[in-house]
Design a protein around this motif. Structure first.
Motif, PDB file in Angstrom:
ATOM      1  N   GLY A 173       9.929 -21.882  48.803  1.00 38.05           N
ATOM      2  CA  GLY A 173       8.866 -20.993  48.375  1.00 38.05           C
ATOM      3  C   GLY A 173       7.818 -20.793  49.455  1.00 38.05           C
ATOM      4  N   HIS A 174       7.357 -19.565  49.611  1.00 41.55           N
ATOM      5  CA  HIS A 174       6.445 -19.231  50.703  1.00 41.55           C
ATOM      6  C   HIS A 174       5.128 -19.979  50.610  1.00 41.55           C
ATOM      7  CE1 HIS A 174       5.041 -16.629  47.467  1.00 41.55           C
ATOM      8  NE2 HIS A 174       3.929 -16.435  48.145  1.00 41.55           N
ATOM      9  N   SER A 175       4.586 -20.113  49.401  1.00 42.39           N
ATOM     10  CA  SER A 175       3.281 -20.763  49.242  1.00 42.39           C
ATOM     11  C   SER A 175       3.380 -22.270  49.474  1.00 42.39           C
ATOM     12  CB  SER A 175       2.719 -20.472  47.848  1.00 42.39           C
ATOM     13  OG  SER A 175       1.437 -21.039  47.687  1.00 42.39           O
ATOM     14  N   HIS A 176       4.388 -22.889  48.887  1.00 48.31           N
ATOM     15  CA  HIS A 176       4.575 -24.329  49.058  1.00 48.31           C
ATOM     16  C   HIS A 176       4.857 -24.660  50.517  1.00 48.31           C
ATOM     17  CE1 HIS A 176       5.637 -28.409  48.614  1.00 48.31           C
ATOM     18  NE2 HIS A 176       6.932 -28.273  48.345  1.00 48.31           N
ATOM     19  N   PHE A 177       5.666 -23.831  51.167  1.00 50.59           N
ATOM     20  CA  PHE A 177       5.972 -24.107  52.561  1.00 50.59           C
ATOM     21  C   PHE A 177       4.720 -24.008  53.426  1.00 50.59           C
ATOM     22  CE2 PHE A 177       7.410 -23.468  56.845  1.00 50.59           C
ATOM     23  CZ  PHE A 177       8.491 -24.331  56.941  1.00 50.59           C
ATOM     24  N   ALA A 178       3.923 -22.966  53.217  1.00 50.02           N
ATOM     25  CA  ALA A 178       2.691 -22.808  53.998  1.00 50.02           C
ATOM     26  C   ALA A 178       1.750 -23.984  53.782  1.00 50.02           C
ATOM     27  CB  ALA A 178       2.010 -21.493  53.631  1.00 50.02           C
ATOM     28  N   HIS A 179       1.688 -24.473  52.550  1.00 51.90           N
ATOM     29  CA  HIS A 179       0.799 -25.591  52.230  1.00 51.90           C
ATOM     30  C   HIS A 179       1.263 -26.886  52.890  1.00 51.90           C
ATOM     31  CE1 HIS A 179      -1.705 -28.348  49.841  1.00 51.90           C
ATOM     32  NE2 HIS A 179      -0.587 -29.034  49.625  1.00 51.90           N
ATOM     33  N   SER A 180       2.522 -27.253  52.698  1.00 53.22           N
ATOM     34  CA  SER A 180       3.000 -28.569  53.117  1.00 53.22           C
ATOM     35  C   SER A 180       3.537 -28.604  54.543  1.00 53.22           C
ATOM     36  CB  SER A 180       4.112 -29.048  52.167  1.00 53.22           C
ATOM     37  OG  SER A 180       3.607 -29.264  50.865  1.00 53.22           O
ATOM     38  N   PHE A 181       4.183 -27.512  54.985  1.00 50.51           N
ATOM     39  CA  PHE A 181       4.960 -27.569  56.221  1.00 50.51           C
ATOM     40  C   PHE A 181       4.408 -26.693  57.352  1.00 50.51           C
ATOM     41  CE2 PHE A 181       7.786 -28.526  52.651  1.00 50.51           C
ATOM     42  CZ  PHE A 181       8.197 -29.798  53.013  1.00 50.51           C
ATOM     43  N   SER A 244     -10.497 -10.618  58.948  1.00 50.43           N
ATOM     44  CA  SER A 244     -10.690  -9.293  58.351  1.00 50.43           C
ATOM     45  C   SER A 244      -9.433  -8.788  57.648  1.00 50.43           C
ATOM     46  CB  SER A 244     -11.119  -8.289  59.427  1.00 50.43           C
ATOM     47  OG  SER A 244     -10.113  -8.164  60.426  1.00 50.43           O
ATOM     48  N   ILE A 245      -8.257  -9.304  58.030  1.00 50.82           N
ATOM     49  CA  ILE A 245      -7.020  -8.829  57.411  1.00 50.82           C
ATOM     50  C   ILE A 245      -6.492  -9.803  56.353  1.00 50.82           C
ATOM     51  CG2 ILE A 245      -6.414  -7.536  59.483  1.00 50.82           C
ATOM     52  CD1 ILE A 245      -4.373  -9.680  60.152  1.00 50.82           C
ATOM     53  N   GLU A 246      -7.293 -10.818  56.038  1.00 45.70           N
ATOM     54  CA  GLU A 246      -6.882 -11.830  55.042  1.00 45.70           C
ATOM     55  C   GLU A 246      -6.449 -11.232  53.706  1.00 45.70           C
ATOM     56  OE1 GLU A 246      -7.657 -13.794  51.363  1.00 45.70           O
ATOM     57  OE2 GLU A 246      -9.257 -12.635  52.353  1.00 45.70           O
ATOM     58  N   PRO A 247      -7.131 -10.196  53.170  1.00 47.21           N
ATOM     59  CA  PRO A 247      -6.720  -9.670  51.856  1.00 47.21           C
ATOM     60  C   PRO A 247      -5.289  -9.145  51.821  1.00 47.21           C
ATOM     61  CG  PRO A 247      -8.928  -8.926  52.403  1.00 47.21           C
ATOM     62  CD  PRO A 247      -8.367  -9.545  53.646  1.00 47.21           C
ATOM     63  N   ASP A 248      -4.753  -8.766  52.990  1.00 49.31           N
ATOM     64  CA  ASP A 248      -3.402  -8.213  53.039  1.00 49.31           C
ATOM     65  C   ASP A 248      -2.355  -9.217  53.529  1.00 49.31           C
ATOM     66  OD1 ASP A 248      -4.253  -5.631  52.214  1.00 49.31           O
ATOM     67  OD2 ASP A 248      -4.975  -5.247  54.252  1.00 49.31           O
ATOM     68  N   CYS A 249      -2.754 -10.486  53.643  1.00 48.72           N
ATOM     69  CA  CYS A 249      -1.836 -11.515  54.130  1.00 48.72           C
ATOM     70  C   CYS A 249      -1.232 -12.294  52.968  1.00 48.72           C
ATOM     71  CB  CYS A 249      -2.573 -12.474  55.067  1.00 48.72           C
ATOM     72  SG  CYS A 249      -1.515 -13.789  55.723  1.00 48.72           S
ATOM     73  N   ALA A 250       0.083 -12.374  52.930  1.00 48.71           N
ATOM     74  CA  ALA A 250       0.776 -13.102  51.854  1.00 48.71           C
ATOM     75  C   ALA A 250       0.541 -14.596  51.921  1.00 48.71           C
ATOM     76  CB  ALA A 250       2.273 -12.816  51.917  1.00 48.71           C
ATOM     77  N   PHE A 251       0.051 -15.085  53.066  1.00 43.63           N
ATOM     78  CA  PHE A 251      -0.109 -16.520  53.262  1.00 43.63           C
ATOM     79  C   PHE A 251      -1.576 -16.935  53.343  1.00 43.63           C
ATOM     80  CE2 PHE A 251       3.835 -15.058  55.262  1.00 43.63           C
ATOM     81  CZ  PHE A 251       4.755 -15.740  54.478  1.00 43.63           C
ATOM     82  N   SER A 252      -2.449 -16.150  52.731  1.00 39.69           N
ATOM     83  CA  SER A 252      -3.887 -16.419  52.758  1.00 39.69           C
ATOM     84  C   SER A 252      -4.218 -17.740  52.082  1.00 39.69           C
ATOM     85  CB  SER A 252      -4.644 -15.295  52.053  1.00 39.69           C
ATOM     86  OG  SER A 252      -5.971 -15.685  51.762  1.00 39.69           O
TER      87      SER A 252
END
Length: 434
Positions: A173-181, A244-252
């Protein structure tokens, strides 16, 4: 308490078992919480945890005596033996040293996966436990879920004949991966372990348990494809709160962790608690502004792969293809088992059995009628593992637990071989008598 009080649990039927926890973070807390909720509960009597907030939360939840609360696991191991068993849920690279110390002190040991970060250290763990005469098991919780039990029964009953091949997916999962890895504790192999070892050593272990034969050959491919500076969007800041581009980032990070404050019982809430220590707006905003979890995913110091495939050929000819990937919705594992008489398709709870002869599909809910559900830790695996280990200690059969050190060492060796195969771009031959 003196060590003599703990010599053999099975010799004292009816006595309340006691537990110490080395590493009172998320997994240590979960195992302790599971243990105290068993029909014959285990009493948690000691904890070692370096982080003040996590240590205090653990001690308060389980009413641990002040004298048995330690900042460093080494202080717990150096004290007179305080419990029958210890859960070792420290950082990966600390496992070997801790197991050796606790085994020498006479603790029975539940070891969070992975066993250790090198094959040599895994062997040292097995040798130390055998020399100490204590029981130990690795927390390969996938082996214990109602789903696995139901699947194993179908296979044992010959529902699909002989297994020919398996296709298995771990959608991290994209969110879990960004958080942990990418931002978290397991982002760098030199500080923790490779992704395959940390996240999916129990997938390899689980697959090997289904086939029931040793692996003969293994190959693997994977890389850090996306979460690196080469893919950083133009105009992206080093931190999400400044971007500035945070609102359009899937990994914010800002969106995910702020959402966690608003929904404390969600997965985002759990991650926000991990990153900030406290689930408050002030703590989360401070962590976003100053801590590692507030970094842009394209400006971190991560180096573990974000996707990987492993191919295994087993003694007897069966083959397995395993994929783990960050680029998924973050759902349950998906598995298809292809046999000579049928096919089983599973999603972590339901099993669809297709029979070649009748051409009919039967759907089996593996949690139907169970006292606990997939809402429990790891689909009921945490509870079933703890029940099996505690029952084994009480009955003197803990050495027969499915995720014992011998079985776990065998599957870890395949993981290490897969990593060598990936790094070297080759096929690794494995001795079948390991």
């Amino acid at each position: 308490m003196s060590g003599s009080q703990f010599t053999n649990v099975a010799d004292s039927p009816g006595r309340l078992l006691t537990m110490a926890v080395a590493g009172g973070g998320a997994r240590g807390f979960a195992y302790a919480d599971t243990a105290v909720r068993l029909p014959e509960p285990v009493r948690v009597v000691a904890v070692a945890e370096p982080r003040t907030i996590a240590r205090e939360r653990f001690a308060d939840r389980f009413d641990v005596p002040a004298d048995n609360v330690f900042k460093d696991w080494r202080d717990l191991a150096a004290a007179p033996r305080l419990a029958d068993m210890v859960v070792v849920s420290l950082l990966d690279h600390q496992h070997m040293e801790a197991v050796l110390a606790f085994a020498e002190r006479g603790y029975h040991i539940l070891l969070e996966k992975p066993m250790a970060t090198t094959e040599e250290d895994c062997v040292k763990i097995q040798e130390a436990v055998e020399a100490a005469g204590v029981h130990a098991a690795v927390c390969h919780v996938l082996r214990y879920t109602p789903y696995t039990v139901a699947l194993q029964k179908l296979l044992a009953d010959g529902a699909i004949g002989e297994i020919v091949s398996i296709e298995h997916l771990e959608p991290i999962g994209h969110s879990h991966f960004a958080h942990s890895f990418v931002r978290g504790n397991w982002r760098r192999a030199d500080e923790s372990s490779p992704l395959l070892l940390q996240k999916s050593c129990h997938d390899i272990d689980w697959l090997m348990s289904l086939i029931g034969r040793p692996v003969q050959r293994v190959s693997s491919f994977g890389s850090l494809k996306h979460f690196n500076a080469a893919n950083r969007p133009e105009g992206a800041a080093d931190r999400c709160v400044d971007c500035s581009i945070e609102p359009d980032c899937a990994f914010s990070a800002a969106r995910v962790y702020r959402r966690g404050v608003a929904a404390p019982d969600s997965f985002d809430g759990y991650n926000a608690l991990v990153m900030a220590g406290r689930l408050t707006t002030e703590a989360v905003e401070d962590a976003l502004a100053h801590g590692p979890y507030g970094r842009c995913v394209y400006a971190s110091d991560n180096d573990v792969v974000d996707h990987q495939v492993v191919q295994m050929e087993f003694d007897g000819g069966a083959t397995v293809s395993f994929t783990l990937t960050a680029f998924a919705e973050g759902a349950n594992r998906k598995t298809r088992v292809f046999g000579t008489r049928g096919q089983i398709t599973g999603d972590g709870r339901n099993l669809e059995l297709f029979d070649f002869l009748s051409e009919r599909t039967t759907v089996i809910d593996s949690h139907a009628g169970m006292g606990h559900t997939a809402a429990d830790g790891h689909g009921g695996g945490d509870r079933a593992l703890m029940e099996a280990f505690v029952r084994g200690l009480r009955e003197g059969t803990a050495g027969d637990i499915p995720s014992g050190l011998k079985e776990s060492l065998a599957s870890h060796r395949v993981v290490f071989a897969a990593e060598r195969a990936r790094a070297q771009g080759t096929v690794i031959e494995l001795p079948t008598d390991m």
